[in-house]
Design a protein around this motif. Structure first.
Motif, PDB file in Angstrom:
ATOM      1  N   GLU A  71       0.430  48.628  46.478  1.00  0.00           N
ATOM      2  CA  GLU A  71       0.910  47.504  45.662  1.00  0.00           C
ATOM      3  C   GLU A  71       0.621  47.747  44.176  1.00  0.00           C
ATOM      4  O   GLU A  71       1.462  47.468  43.322  1.00  0.00           O
ATOM      5  N   GLU A  99       4.496  41.990  43.157  1.00  0.00           N
ATOM      6  CA  GLU A  99       3.613  43.027  43.729  1.00  0.00           C
ATOM      7  C   GLU A  99       2.166  42.783  43.287  1.00  0.00           C
ATOM      8  O   GLU A  99       1.230  43.034  44.028  1.00  0.00           O
ATOM      9  N   HIS A 104       0.797  40.276  45.544  1.00  0.00           N
ATOM     10  CA  HIS A 104       0.471  40.925  46.824  1.00  0.00           C
ATOM     11  C   HIS A 104      -0.875  41.631  46.728  1.00  0.00           C
ATOM     12  O   HIS A 104      -1.720  41.516  47.619  1.00  0.00           O
ATOM     13  N   GLU A 124       8.811  42.090  50.830  1.00  0.00           N
ATOM     14  CA  GLU A 124       9.298  43.463  50.571  1.00  0.00           C
ATOM     15  C   GLU A 124      10.737  43.600  51.067  1.00  0.00           C
ATOM     16  O   GLU A 124      11.550  44.300  50.465  1.00  0.00           O
TER      17      GLU A 124
HETATM   18 FE   FE2 Z   1       4.411  44.204  47.613  1.00  0.00          FE
END
Ligand code: FE2
Ligand code: FE2
Length: 180
Positions: free
Chosen positions: A48, A81, A84, A163
């Motif tokens: 990530e 991201e 994440h 994703e």
């Molecule tokens: Fe991701």
């Protein structure tokens, strides 16, 4: 009438819960191999973080056909991201381990690669490959976890869903450029 076995079970559970209180979320019945799960989550975290950097450099350097729309999408993906990465780091620390953020080891651990340069189409293709790698590794992790750790599993399922959206967005942008 309650069975005595259940009462006994409850008392054991209470005892176990007190025993290693400072392990927080990690209770005695945490059956998963904690070290394997943490290692897996750290690999996902590295992936990530590399994705954040790749999307950021793509955002700042997008050029050629479709650059404006792609640049906006790259920034949005970079931000997601990063979220994440934060969620993974939070879970790793909940499991009593340290989230690995040492830049020197990130590229070794990450499943996908850093990329810069080229035109927007090349960037989109690189990002699409990276998303597809993330999709298949999250799927594999979810299968491995099974019902051993529902919280980690739920987290990975959420990341997987996003994703998949990312991959979809990139395909759309590529198709849009192709149609121009
Ligand atoms: Fe991701
Ligand atoms: Fe993504």
């Amino acid at each position: 009438m309650k069975s005595t076995a259940f009462i006994h079970d409850l008392q054991t559970r209470k005892q176990q819960a007190k025993q290693h209180m400072m392990r927080g979320a990690v209770t005695e019945d945490y059956t998963s191999d904690r070290e394997v799960i943490v290692k897996m989550l750290n690999e996902a975290l590295a992936t990530e973080l590399i994705c954040v950097l790749r999307y950021k450099v793509h955002h700042y350097t997008a050029n050629g056909r479709g650059a404006r729309d792609a640049a906006a999408e790259f920034l949005e993906h970079a931000q997601e991201e990063q979220i994440h990465a934060d969620k993974l780091a939070e879970r790793i620390s909940q499991l009593g381990a340290e989230p690995e953020m040492n830049p020197a080891v990130l590229t070794e651990r990450a499943h996908s690669e850093y990329h810069s340069g080229g035109d927007t189409v090349e960037m989109l293709k690189e990002d699409l490959v990276a998303e597809r790698i993330a999709i298949s590794s999250y799927r594999e992790m979810i299968q491995f976890i099974g019902d051993k750790d529902p919280t980690t599993r739920r987290l990975l399922e959420d990341l997987l869903a996003q994703e998949e959206e990312h991959a979809d967005d990139l395909v759309e942008l590529l198709e849009h450029i192709d149609a121009q």
